[in-house]
Design an enzyme around this catalytic site. Structure first.
Site, short mmCIF file in Angstrom:
data_model
loop_
_atom_site.label_atom_id
_atom_site.label_comp_id
_atom_site.label_asym_id
_atom_site.label_seq_id
_atom_site.Cartn_x
_atom_site.Cartn_y
_atom_site.Cartn_z
N LYS A 13 -3.56 -0.44 6.24
CA LYS A 13 -4.99 -0.10 6.08
C LYS A 13 -5.74 -1.19 5.33
CE LYS A 13 -4.34 3.75 3.80
NZ LYS A 13 -2.87 3.71 3.66
N ARG A 93 -8.07 11.76 1.76
CA ARG A 93 -6.62 11.98 1.84
C ARG A 93 -6.27 13.47 1.80
NH1 ARG A 93 -5.11 6.56 -0.59
NH2 ARG A 93 -2.86 6.41 -0.65
N ARG A 132 6.70 -5.75 -0.33
CA ARG A 132 5.30 -6.11 -0.55
C ARG A 132 5.07 -6.72 -1.93
NH1 ARG A 132 0.62 -1.74 0.63
NH2 ARG A 132 1.34 -0.62 -1.19
N ARG A 165 3.66 -3.92 -6.72
CA ARG A 165 2.91 -2.80 -7.26
C ARG A 165 3.88 -1.83 -7.92
NH1 ARG A 165 -1.26 -0.43 -2.93
NH2 ARG A 165 -0.45 1.51 -3.75
N ARG A 176 5.30 9.14 -1.97
CA ARG A 176 3.99 8.82 -1.36
C ARG A 176 4.00 9.13 0.13
NH1 ARG A 176 3.58 2.94 -2.87
NH2 ARG A 176 1.59 2.92 -1.80
P1 AMP Z 1 -3.33 3.24 -2.16
O1 AMP Z 1 -3.57 1.89 -2.70
O2 AMP Z 1 -4.37 3.68 -1.19
O3 AMP Z 1 -1.92 3.41 -1.61
O4 AMP Z 1 -3.43 4.26 -3.41
C1 AMP Z 1 -2.57 4.16 -4.51
C2 AMP Z 1 -2.57 5.46 -5.30
O5 AMP Z 1 -3.91 5.74 -5.75
C3 AMP Z 1 -2.17 6.69 -4.50
O6 AMP Z 1 -0.75 6.88 -4.44
C4 AMP Z 1 -2.86 7.80 -5.31
O7 AMP Z 1 -2.17 8.07 -6.50
C5 AMP Z 1 -4.18 7.13 -5.68
N1 AMP Z 1 -5.22 7.35 -4.64
C6 AMP Z 1 -5.84 6.41 -3.86
N2 AMP Z 1 -6.74 6.96 -3.05
C7 AMP Z 1 -6.70 8.30 -3.30
C8 AMP Z 1 -7.38 9.42 -2.75
N3 AMP Z 1 -8.28 9.30 -1.77
N4 AMP Z 1 -7.08 10.65 -3.27
C9 AMP Z 1 -6.18 10.79 -4.26
N5 AMP Z 1 -5.49 9.79 -4.79
C10 AMP Z 1 -5.74 8.54 -4.33
#
Ligand code: AMP
Length: 220
Positions: A13, A93, A132, A165, A176
């Site tokens: 994404k 989400r 990554r 990360r 996740r």
């Molecule tokens: P990402 O970089 O999109 O994988 O997001 C990393 C982490 O941020 C996720 O595992 C969640 O803990 C939090 N996070 C990001 N976007 C959301 C969202 N829309 N709703 C809830 N938690 C989020």
């Protein structure tokens, strides 16, 4: 161009969102990036979000909805690209976030053009996430298996240090992926039942191919 990108962690994404944002001259709004920034800056939001993120759990809906509202309205006041359009990466989400987004977009009069779903098999996701690494300085993303930097540990673009990360460790990755299957994947059916077109893209291909396939589907 107003889009939502849906896909499991590691589906691409962020990479595809950046390419689309550049191509269409619109803003990419990544809730994950905004949250990581808040954690780094130690803001009240960052302090609240950190433990959820470290555990691979979702941050509570109210916090996320406030963040997105700010990014699309107040925070966007001086940002020309947000006025042209937006690509939401990693949001919504949950069903509650999707409903909140519907209300917000209605209120600000900016309907969605499409939902893009990137499909990638689980074993590929796990391999991608375990390899990554991203640049501490400019955020460029690499993969030690498939897209390694020229010098290990050093960013090709700016020479910055590459780091993994915190939530890309195997146990958190498993959680996740489970959270994605349980809470986010059902949104695809929800959008398929709405008037917004849902474009399914095979994300298990080289970055450029995924991008051109996405553009082709968006423009036909
Ligand atoms: P990402 O970089 O999109 O994988 O997001 C990393 C982490 O941020 C996720 O595992 C969640 O803990 C939090 N996070 C990001 N976007 C959301 C969202 N829309 N709703 C809830 N938690 C989020």
């Amino acid at each position: 161009m107003n889009l939502i990108l849906i896909g499991a962690p590691g589906a691409g994404k962020g990479t595809q969102g950046a390419l689309l944002a550049k191509r269409y001259g619109v803003a990419r709004i990544s809730t994950g990036d905004l949250l990581r920034e808040a954690v780094r800056a130690g803001t009240p939001l960052g302090r609240k979000a950190r433990s959820y993120m470290d555990a691979g759990e979702l941050v509570p809906d109210e916090l996320i909805l406030d963040l997105v509202r700010e990014a699309l309205t107040d925070g966007a006041a001086g940002d020309e690209s947000v006025r042209r359009g937006f690509i939401l990466d990693g949001f919504p989400r949950t069903p509650a976030q999707a409903s909140g987004l519907d209300r917000l977009l209605h209120e600000i009069g900016r309907p969605l053009d499409a939902v893009v779903v990137f499909e990638v098999p689980d074993e590929v996701l796990v391999r991608r996430l375990s390899g990554r690494a991203s640049c501490k300085q400019c955020g460029a993303v690499y993969n030690v298996h498939s897209e390694p930097p020229r010098t290990p540990g050093v960013c090709d673009v700016c020479g910055g240090e590459l780091v993994q990360r915190g939530d890309d460790d195997p146990e958190t990755v498993r959680r996740r992926l489970q959270v994605y299957r349980e809470q986010t994947q059902p949104l695809i059916a929800r959008y398929q039942a709405s008037r917004t077109p849902v474009l399914i893209v095979d994300g298990d291909r080289p970055v450029e191919e995924v991008h051109s396939e996405t553009v082709r589907k968006l423009e036909t």
